[in-house]
Design a protein around this motif. Sequence first.
Motif, PDB file in Angstrom:
ATOM      1  N   PRO A  38       0.502 -13.683 -16.766  1.00  0.00           N
ATOM      2  CA  PRO A  38       0.643 -12.247 -17.050  1.00  0.00           C
ATOM      3  C   PRO A  38       2.068 -11.749 -16.815  1.00  0.00           C
ATOM      4  CG  PRO A  38      -0.338 -12.561 -14.896  1.00  0.00           C
ATOM      5  CD  PRO A  38      -0.198 -13.930 -15.495  1.00  0.00           C
ATOM      6  N   VAL A  39       2.387 -10.660 -17.453  1.00  0.00           N
ATOM      7  CA  VAL A  39       3.643  -9.958 -17.172  1.00  0.00           C
ATOM      8  C   VAL A  39       3.503  -9.322 -15.793  1.00  0.00           C
ATOM      9  CG1 VAL A  39       5.159  -8.072 -17.890  1.00  0.00           C
ATOM     10  CG2 VAL A  39       4.021  -9.496 -19.621  1.00  0.00           C
ATOM     11  N   VAL A  40       4.510  -9.429 -14.955  1.00  0.00           N
ATOM     12  CA  VAL A  40       4.438  -8.908 -13.590  1.00  0.00           C
ATOM     13  C   VAL A  40       5.306  -7.656 -13.455  1.00  0.00           C
ATOM     14  CG1 VAL A  40       4.853  -9.386 -11.147  1.00  0.00           C
ATOM     15  CG2 VAL A  40       4.025 -11.208 -12.656  1.00  0.00           C
ATOM     16  N   ILE A  41       4.705  -6.589 -12.929  1.00  0.00           N
ATOM     17  CA  ILE A  41       5.445  -5.356 -12.640  1.00  0.00           C
ATOM     18  C   ILE A  41       5.247  -5.036 -11.167  1.00  0.00           C
ATOM     19  CG2 ILE A  41       5.628  -2.875 -13.092  1.00  0.00           C
ATOM     20  CD1 ILE A  41       4.803  -3.400 -15.952  1.00  0.00           C
ATOM     21  N   THR A  42       6.334  -4.956 -10.431  1.00  0.00           N
ATOM     22  CA  THR A  42       6.273  -4.728  -8.986  1.00  0.00           C
ATOM     23  C   THR A  42       6.640  -3.291  -8.644  1.00  0.00           C
ATOM     24  OG1 THR A  42       6.888  -7.031  -8.576  1.00  0.00           O
ATOM     25  CG2 THR A  42       7.127  -5.493  -6.736  1.00  0.00           C
ATOM     26  N   PHE A  43       5.789  -2.648  -7.871  1.00  0.00           N
ATOM     27  CA  PHE A  43       6.064  -1.308  -7.358  1.00  0.00           C
ATOM     28  C   PHE A  43       6.732  -1.474  -5.992  1.00  0.00           C
ATOM     29  CE2 PHE A  43       3.545  -0.140 -10.782  1.00  0.00           C
ATOM     30  CZ  PHE A  43       3.356   1.235 -10.874  1.00  0.00           C
ATOM     31  N   ARG A  44       8.018  -1.217  -5.937  1.00  0.00           N
ATOM     32  CA  ARG A  44       8.753  -1.372  -4.689  1.00  0.00           C
ATOM     33  C   ARG A  44       8.397  -0.262  -3.701  1.00  0.00           C
ATOM     34  NH1 ARG A  44      10.221  -6.532  -4.984  1.00  0.00           N
ATOM     35  NH2 ARG A  44      11.248  -6.999  -6.967  1.00  0.00           N
ATOM     36  N   ALA A  45       8.632  -0.525  -2.427  1.00  0.00           N
ATOM     37  CA  ALA A  45       8.408   0.503  -1.407  1.00  0.00           C
ATOM     38  C   ALA A  45       9.281   1.714  -1.704  1.00  0.00           C
ATOM     39  CB  ALA A  45       8.728  -0.066  -0.026  1.00  0.00           C
ATOM     40  N   SER A  58       8.090   1.311   6.237  1.00  0.00           N
ATOM     41  CA  SER A  58       7.180   0.697   5.267  1.00  0.00           C
ATOM     42  C   SER A  58       7.339   1.220   3.842  1.00  0.00           C
ATOM     43  CB  SER A  58       5.729   0.928   5.706  1.00  0.00           C
ATOM     44  OG  SER A  58       5.430   2.320   5.717  1.00  0.00           O
ATOM     45  N   GLY A  59       7.804   2.453   3.689  1.00  0.00           N
ATOM     46  CA  GLY A  59       7.872   3.049   2.347  1.00  0.00           C
ATOM     47  C   GLY A  59       6.513   3.450   1.816  1.00  0.00           C
ATOM     48  N   ASP A  60       5.542   3.593   2.716  1.00  0.00           N
ATOM     49  CA  ASP A  60       4.161   3.931   2.353  1.00  0.00           C
ATOM     50  C   ASP A  60       4.024   5.453   2.256  1.00  0.00           C
ATOM     51  OD1 ASP A  60       1.418   4.432   2.252  1.00  0.00           O
ATOM     52  OD2 ASP A  60       0.904   2.806   3.619  1.00  0.00           O
ATOM     53  N   PRO A  95       0.825  -1.217   0.000  1.00  0.00           N
ATOM     54  CA  PRO A  95       0.000   0.000   0.000  1.00  0.00           C
ATOM     55  C   PRO A  95       0.855   1.261   0.000  1.00  0.00           C
ATOM     56  CG  PRO A  95      -0.817  -1.584   1.612  1.00  0.00           C
ATOM     57  CD  PRO A  95       0.500  -2.112   1.121  1.00  0.00           C
ATOM     58  N   GLY A  96       0.350   2.283  -0.692  1.00  0.00           N
ATOM     59  CA  GLY A  96       1.041   3.571  -0.682  1.00  0.00           C
ATOM     60  C   GLY A  96       2.270   3.638  -1.545  1.00  0.00           C
TER      61      GLY A  96
END
Length: 428
Positions: A208-215, A253-255, A67-68
């Motif tokens: 599916p192609v995976v795209i990760t949004f890092r903290a 958390s990087g939120d 989240p965030g």
Amino acid sequence: MSDISVDEQKWNPKDPEQMSALKETLHVSKAPTTIVCREQEQTRIIDFCKICIEDEKAGSLYVCGCPGTGKSWSMERVLESVIDWRNQAGLVSPDVLTISCTTLTSTTEIFSKILDKVQPQRKTKSAVSPLQHLQSLYSQKQSTIGMKSLVIVADELDYLITKDRAVLHDLFMLTTYPFSKCILIGVANAIDLADRFLPRLQSLNCKPVVITFRAYSKDQILKILQQRLMELPYNTFQPQALELCARKVASASGDMRRALCICRTAIEILEAELTESNPNLDMESGENVCPNQLTAPALPTTSLVRVDHMAVALSKAFKSPVVDIIQSLPQHQQIVLCSAVKLFRKGKKETTLGEVIKSYMEICKLIRIPAVGLTDLSSMCRVLGDQGLLKLGQSREERLRKVSLKVDEADVTFALQGIRLFRSCLQL
């Protein structure tokens, strides 16, 4: 000559309009003018959509992240960019369907919403389910002639997980039919959601192609906060206060949403301080309601949100056992920690005991407390090392022993900011 900048002189925390504008700028629901620190992720999603649309083929993408981390805002910018790209080229834009899975009355309702978008004027037999109708539609070339590509953004995708996960799999399977033009983008917070359902999707040939949004990192959080505050024509925060917030949130958390909430809490602490210093001030109107206007104390117009305001806001948001330990230390041990923090703010990862001693002496002089001798000081450093707050290296000469922090600098800062004695030296 005053060292206060011209921009700072424009900021008046007593002005209700300015205070309201500041709070609104930092509200989590306010859409930022530009999405910074997520350019790479957005570019990957945009390129994926462009390839699918140009080739008139289907495809699936899974966007995940805690989240965030900017997923929702980024998806809005992605859709805008894709539509602008088609319009500028004079080509037909794809249809777009954005669904928040939390609003569905049942998991299978998602297929009804997709079918309504694909064929809004359809007439179907009650015996045929929306999913079956879509499956039949995308299996026949004749049915899809002239049909536009459909970009489906399914937010909060994890709400579609049923016991047998059939809905989730059927949704992604829509992109595998020979004449499908669905471009499915699933969005979810859970990082491990992909691991839970991707193996089976791969076996069904629809991984599916995976795209990760890092903290967000400390620098990214700081940049986003600064970018938002630049919309205002005046300075409102001490730079050190924003840095403290960014550092602590990034380590926890990087939120980004939490960082914004903490900044708003710090603003409210400043408001309370101003009201307390002048109880006759009406913060709603910005006017002094003291019956004797001649004796009402004037408030400074350059009151920024300071490090001590941010420290209190952080302490409300994060309660760490380390903070309790630091606050219960004897005064001179607290001064030693304060001395170390000041040195590490200059970008150092470690320093020497001699440098800590020098910084300690300067702080003692600043706060007008007699310093202890070198022997006692070395002993205190060993105690702090035993408590897991400092790390001391070995050296033949005591002053050359390496010293580093073993706890989060932000924990030390806001633990000591609550003690009036340390506020001035921590802001230097």
